[in-house]
Design a protein around this motif. Structure first.
Motif, PDB file in Angstrom:
ATOM      1  N   PHE A 184       1.504  -1.101   0.346  1.00 39.37           N
ATOM      2  CA  PHE A 184       0.199   0.275   0.319  1.00 39.37           C
ATOM      3  C   PHE A 184       0.929   1.792   0.295  1.00 39.37           C
ATOM      4  CE2 PHE A 184      -2.238  -3.108   1.836  1.00 39.37           C
ATOM      5  CZ  PHE A 184      -3.750  -3.405   0.909  1.00 39.37           C
ATOM      6  N   ALA A 185       2.132   1.225  -0.384  1.00 41.60           N
ATOM      7  CA  ALA A 185       2.965   2.204  -0.697  1.00 41.60           C
ATOM      8  C   ALA A 185       2.729   3.360  -1.252  1.00 41.60           C
ATOM      9  CB  ALA A 185       4.522   2.028  -0.655  1.00 41.60           C
ATOM     10  N   SER A 186       1.705   2.990  -2.274  1.00 37.33           N
ATOM     11  CA  SER A 186       1.694   3.984  -2.944  1.00 37.33           C
ATOM     12  C   SER A 186       0.547   4.688  -2.934  1.00 37.33           C
ATOM     13  CB  SER A 186       0.899   3.629  -4.849  1.00 37.33           C
ATOM     14  OG  SER A 186       0.653   2.795  -4.318  1.00 37.33           O
ATOM     15  N   THR A 187       0.045   4.624  -2.178  1.00 43.33           N
ATOM     16  CA  THR A 187      -1.853   5.451  -0.935  1.00 43.33           C
ATOM     17  C   THR A 187      -0.506   5.920   0.082  1.00 43.33           C
ATOM     18  OG1 THR A 187      -2.564   3.238  -1.158  1.00 43.33           O
ATOM     19  CG2 THR A 187      -3.472   4.903   0.360  1.00 43.33           C
ATOM     20  N   GLY A 188       0.403   5.605   1.039  1.00 47.50           N
ATOM     21  CA  GLY A 188       1.286   6.627   1.211  1.00 47.50           C
ATOM     22  C   GLY A 188       1.991   7.274   1.047  1.00 47.50           C
ATOM     23  N   ASN A 189       2.634   7.099  -0.302  1.00 47.24           N
ATOM     24  CA  ASN A 189       3.312   8.567  -0.616  1.00 47.24           C
ATOM     25  C   ASN A 189       2.449   9.554  -1.327  1.00 47.24           C
ATOM     26  OD1 ASN A 189       6.429   6.860  -0.209  1.00 47.24           O
ATOM     27  ND2 ASN A 189       5.515   5.545  -0.939  1.00 47.24           N
ATOM     28  N   GLN A 190       1.043   9.196  -1.869  1.00 48.71           N
ATOM     29  CA  GLN A 190       0.869  10.033  -2.434  1.00 48.71           C
ATOM     30  C   GLN A 190       0.430  10.990  -2.035  1.00 48.71           C
ATOM     31  OE1 GLN A 190      -2.067   9.132  -5.139  1.00 48.71           O
ATOM     32  NE2 GLN A 190      -3.998  10.131  -4.246  1.00 48.71           N
TER      33      GLN A 190
END
Lengths: 415, 430, 318
Positions: A39-45
């Motif tokens: 879910f890193a893409s959510t966090g990075n966004q």
């Protein structure tokens, strides 16, 4: 003394504690979200939106304590685990951070709000505020509400209110199929859909209302077959991440050409995956809007965001409000240390959100009331696209101060 | 099926169970643990140490299966999780229904529930060892993890269930609100559980478990039912896993699906193996190193789990004995009085080896930054140096450093090998 | 009835896809006694390689080249990794492949990041082959069926009718004798591992566009693959086929029919409690078949293992 302590602790939690020589006071916000793993893409966004909002709306403008202080976002990776989040919370508090931001996963938000409530009760001299930027489980501002928690996103009920307005206005829709992930959020979405549709369009038949195991369905084709077989005119789903892509692709692949109403049917690779197929079909209910830009200011803000983060997307407009609203509260109090006073200042605050229009932090339950839009996927008339795919979401139905009078079961206990 | 662990855990059976030389290390460990909070006072440090202690208990209980019994389980989190969930429910009963139970005794309850489920599931899963056992453990693990989402009443869905540990009767005026009080509770349980598990490995059943692991048939001929022995070890292991789960409940005051799922089961395998399955202290070392890696390395780098993966795979390939195995390799030179022979070569290799590890990590970090940094964010800092990650200078420089240091290591290795052979040679010194 | 037919076809696609993974895994197991935990990771590698190639040269080149790359990679892993661990025994081998699975996932994220890749079916197959009662059946899925069937028949032919197949089968039962006869058993092992992983890679190439190409795809399929070959009987190709189809249909039909526990309980004679959300048995009352669909294979596996440890068509234990 702080420095000395951080040196001691250094062996275990070093690294972030030591701040360099500072001309200005740094007021730190701990950003606890998944920054590694699936879910890193959510966090990075989210992190990128925070950073951009802090830079453009607070630090560059020198508004925080008349320019005497600056915000700093300190990222903590919670690996989307409740346990890790609690550890990171502890680390952040030890580093003297008093503002905790989190949003990916209502499960984690539930754990954090509970832990923060206990912490503030047990440690009155290191109280912290929980800035929830995107966990939308309605319970957080209803049964489980507490004084230290503030939600900046529209919750699942508010979004569903706007979404069903859109459906109610579409006379072609006679049958609706509701499908979601089998957990509290999916259930909340389904319950809200049934309730609002019953109120607004009792003639609509709900031809399917089901839950599927979260993250475990490899192939959504059987579900898509059921949707087709039910002859539904619209699908409502709260799915996110892989479950959203899987469901969307399967339903469209099975020949469904009517609207699919979603909460999270865009960005993080989802828009790119739907591609041409999703244009005119995928709808999304969310706080604020990117297309068309609300104002020249909003357009400039979004343009500079995409210059800085071309590979990410400004997919959660309400996140841009968190730091600026906190700044207003801190200014009102005059310092960043009296956390309780800052929380009181946040309550009932009215703010002109750059992407969300007029925004009010409702006093009774700490739920932000703001513009909620229903957006549709398209490749035409976009100022900004998502996933660099040429496709994006454009606001079709705009509800200002959505659900301002929605009831809440919150019985806030104020210290 | 035989296992690889060439264990030396079964030492001289004639030694008495309790003697001064046996007690001394335990006393030291206890003293050390009780003094630790004087050094690390912040509650995050205490939280991390608690986390370590819980992982140690869990890993030791896992090693009762893998190391002592030769049973590879992919679903051990189930017993810790179930123990923890029951403990949490009991904690809530204390709060809401006025059940009288001082918090320090909660782990017994969790342990008993862990034991109960191990008894149930073990009754069919331990019939066979090896692959069948591994597969059943995987299946049961997945089943119960999936049930935790479905059975909301008990498991609380994806939010899990939470409680408040401070609601029970006070013990000696302590209500366990502060992290340091919880630390002492955890440490005392850590010591109790560790001693009990150590004693278990010294009981006849613990020793026969080793025999069954090494050769099922031979153990059967000796008159022991291999199935029964495995079942007994499994039940005991479930008890201690349940204790670990209750300690988790006390520390974090929340249990979620994560406590039961495959990822947790997998990481405990990883921890135990890294530490060394053939030794009692192995899992302890593994748990400490893993927790530090996870929390500290996680602060510095996004790709910490890549490093962990590399470490794990190379450990399986080159040092199947784990960290404890590496340490234990030096017992013979020590006994021969030749350990000093190794100091020189080790000292020579330490700097090039460290440099090569750091520069290889730097290559990974720079390439990762280059690939995944946002937009115009070319600036990167590593080891306190700030530079442009997109230029070729930085990458080229680290590659050269890595090449040089690796070359140096490869030059020194033969001399280490020679010294090693010499140090392990029982003949005259020099 | 029409829907039933559609579900039969969908289940067939799922089952055959599973079979492409399971055949390689079971072949590797029967040859080397290694349960390759990382098998689904090779499937994931196949999808990612194919995606990368398809961005340059289009889908068809990816279909040809990606499985070969995966196979070579697999062979290298056998040669330099697994063979080394082999001497320690089976449990360390299993642990090694477990670690490998973790590592491959990390490496994929290192190169491709964490988002879902926009890997999609080729334009040439992007149309509905036919429709049954409004349910269109994509041409791509027809293509998947043919690829999987082709693979199965080729495999069957090679194993039973060619010299290599004979050697493999012999090496399976009597490795020492085969070695004494002058065959290079380590080479055969490496070849089998390479071919097995290449088959997983091929499955990834054709499944990537349908099931999604993302870092979690291996984990999502990983344990189900195990379950399948354990149910089918370790080492049995026919067993793998039968079990794959059973699980494909089981999952499809479980998701397709909303059998609710409420109906069953009411039919048996219980009455639903008034306020269901406060009732201790709320979960039992609200349970539906699609909810438990994904755990059915595990349930089936536990039953099979307890009742018939060698699996449906297996000949030996462990």
């Amino acid at each position: 003394m702080n420095k000395f302590k951080s040196l001691l602790v250094g062996a275990v939690v070093a690294g972030l504690g030591a701040t360099s020589a500072m001309a200005q006071e740094k007021i730190r916000i701990a950003f606890i979200d998944p920054l590694s793993g699936p879910f890193a893409s959510t966090g990075n966004q989210g992190l990128s939106i925070y950073r951009h909002a802090v830079d453009e709306l607070v630090n560059k403008r020198g508004v925080l304590l008349n320019g005497a202080a600056e915000f700093e976002i300190v990222p903590f990776d919670n690996k989307i685990s409740a346990k890790e989040s609690l550890i990171q919370l502890q680390v952040a508090i030890d580093q003297g951070i008093r503002f905790i931001a989190q949003g990916a996963s209502s499960g984690v938000a539930n754990a954090l709000t509970d832990a923060i409530k206990k912490h503030n009760k047990r440690n009155p001299d290191s109280q912290v505020i929980f800035l929830n930027h995107s966990a939308v489980d309605p319970a957080l501002t209803n049964d489980k509400c507490n004084f230290w928690h503030f939600r900046f996103d529209a919750n699942a009920d508010i979004k569903m209110d706007a979404l069903t307005d859109d459906i109610a206005g579409n006379e072609d829709i006679k049958k609706v199929y509701i499908i979601g992930q089998d957990y509290s959020f999916g259930k909340a979405v389904a319950a809200a859909a049934v309730r609002f549709l019953g109120e607004k369009r009792p003639d609509i038949e709900i031809v399917g209302n089901e839950l599927h195991p979260i993250g475990k369905v490899k192939d959504f084709t059987p579900y898509a077959r059921k949707v087709i077989a039910s002859e539904a005119d619209a699908v409502i789903t709260g799915n996110w991440g892989g479950d959203m892509v899987g469901l969307g692709k399967a339903v469209m692949g099975a020949g469904f050409t009517k609207p699919i109403y979603t909460y999270y049917g865009a960005t993080s690779g989802i828009t790119a995956n739907f591609g041409d197929q999703g244009d005119g079909i995928v709808k999304l209910a969310g706080a604020g809007q990117v297309n068309p830009p609300l104002s020249a200011d909003a357009e400039a803000f979004t343009t500079s965001y995409y210059e800085k983060f071309p590979e990410l997307d400004l997919g959660q407009p309400q996140m841009a409000n968190v730091a600026p609203m906190l700044a207003v509260a801190i200014n009102e109090v005059g310092n960043a240390d009296d956390v309780k006073a800052i929380a009181y200042a946040l309550e009932g605050m009215e703010y002109d959100g750059i992407l969300t229009g007029k925004t009010v932090m409702r006093e009774s339950d700490h739920q932000a009331i703001q513009t909620v839009t229903v957006q549709g996927q398209t490749s035409e008339g976009l100022t900004f696209d998502y996933d660099n795919s040429g496709h994006g979401m454009i606001a079709e139905t705009i509800v200002e101060l959505a659900s301002a009078d929605a009831p809440t079961t919150c019985k806030m206990k104020r210290p | 099926m035989s296992t690889a662990s060439k264990t030396q855990a079964v030492s001289n059976p004639n030694r008495r169970l309790i003697s001064l030389s046996n007690l001394l290390p335990w006393a030291f460990a206890a003293l050390f643990l009780l003094c630790l909070p004087l050094i690390f006072q912040s509650s995050s440090a205490l939280t991390i140490m608690n986390q370590m202690a819980i992982t140690i208990v869990f890993a030791l209980s896992y090693n009762m299966l893998l190391g002592q019994g030769g049973m590879l389980s992919f679903g051990h989190a189930v017993y810790m999780g179930l123990g923890g969930f029951f403990a949490m429910h009991v904690m809530n009963m204390v709060e809401y229904e006025g059940l009288w139970l001082p918090l320090p005794f909660l782990p017994v309850i969790g342990g008993l529930f862990g034991m109960f489920f191990a008894f149930l599931i073990g009754s069919f899963s331990t019939r066979r060892a090896g692959t069948v056992f591994a597969m059943i453990s995987l299946g049961v693990g997945e089943l119960i993890a999936a049930c935790s989402i479905i059975i909301v009443v008990f498991f609380g869905g994806e939010e899990g269930i939470s409680g408040d540990r401070t609601m029970g009767p006070e013990v000696l005026g302590v209500d366990f609100a502060a992290q340091s009080e919880v630390y002492y509770l955890t440490v005392i349980w850590l010591l109790i559980a560790t001693v009990l598990m150590y004693l278990f490995s010294r009981t006849p059943i613990g020793r026969i478990a080793n025999a069954v692991r090494d050769n099922e048939e031979r153990a059967e001929f000796l008159g022991y039912s291999q199935r029964r022995v495995r079942w007994m070890s499994f039940i005991a292991s479930g008890f201690f896993a349940g204790i670990a789960g209750s300690l988790f409940a006390i520390n974090f005051e929340i249990l979620t699906e994560e406590n039961l799922n495959l990822a947790t089961s997998g990481s405990i395998l990883l921890i135990t193996f890294l530490g060394g399955v053939g030794f009692f202290v192995g899992p302890i070392i593994g748990a400490i190193v893993f927790t530090l890696l996870q929390t500290v390395l996680g602060l510095y780098t996004e790709i910490w789990s890549l490093y962990l993966g590399i470490l794990f795979v190379s450990c399986v390939m080159f040092f199947p004995g784990g960290f404890a195995g590496i340490i234990a390799m030096h017992r013979r030179p020590l006994a021969l009085g030749k350990l000093n022979l190794l100091f020189g070569p080790y000292l020579k290799v330490v700097i090039p080896a460290l440099t090569s590890v750091l520069s290889l990590a730097a290559i990974l970090e720079i390439s990762f930054h280059k690939r995944h940094s946002f937009g115009d964010d070319h600036e990167m800092s590593l080891y306190g140096i700030t530079f442009d990650s997109h230029g070729y200078q930085a990458l080229g420089f680290t590659i050269v450093i890595a090449a040089i240091s690796l070359f140096l290591v490869s030059r020194i290795l033969p001399s280490i090998k020679a010294a090693w052979d010499e140090a392990n040679h029982a003949g005259d010194a020099q | 009835m029409a829907l039933f037919l559609v579900n039969i076809l969908d289940g067939l696609v799922t089952g055959l896809l599973l079979f492409m993974l399971c055949s390689g895994l079971t072949l590797i197991f029967s040859m080397m006694g290694v349960l390759n935990f990382a098998h689904a990771s090779f499937y994931m590698l196949g999808a990612y390689f194919a995606y990368q190639i398809s961005t340059i040269t289009g889908f068809w080149m990816g279909l040809l080249v990606a499985p070969i790359i995966v196979g070579v990679f697999g062979a290298a892993i056998e040669r330099y990794g697994l063979r080394r661990v082999h001497k320690y025994g089976h449990v360390p081998e299993l642990i090694f492949t477990f670690g490998l699975a973790l590592l491959i996932e990390e490496v994929i994220q290192f190169f491709w990041g964490k988002s879902q890749m926009a890997y999609s079916e080729p334009e040439a197959l992007n149309f509905a082959a036919f429709a049954i009662a409004g349910n269109s059946f994509p041409a791509y899925k027809v293509f998947m069926i043919f690829v999987a069937m082709g693979l199965f028949l080729t495999l069957l032919y090679i194993l039973t009718k060619t010299r290599i197949g004979m050697t493999i089968q012999a090496a399976l039962s009597y490795p020492e004798t085969v070695q004494n006869l002058g065959h290079n058993v380590p080479l055969v092992f490496m070849g089998v591992f390479g071919v097995g992983t290449a088959m997983a890679g091929l499955a990834g190439v054709i499944a990537g566009p349908v099931l999604g190409t993302f870092p979690g795809m291996a984990v999502q399929l990983g344990s189900i693959v195990f379950v399948t070959i354990v149910i089918g009987g370790l080492g049995s190709l026919w067993g793998a086929l039968v079990a794959s189809l059973i699980i494909g249909w089981l999952q499809t039909f479980a998701a397709a029919y909303n059998v609710a526990m409420e109906d069953i309980l009411t039919a048996v004679g219980f009455t639903k409690p008034e306020n269901i959300w406060d009732h201790p048995l709320q979960d039992l009352w609200t349970l539906t078949l699609p909810q438990i669909g994904p755990i059915l294979p595990y349930l089936l596996m536990v039953f099979v293992l307890v009742l018939r440890p060698q699996g449906l068509m297996g000949k030996r234990e462990t």
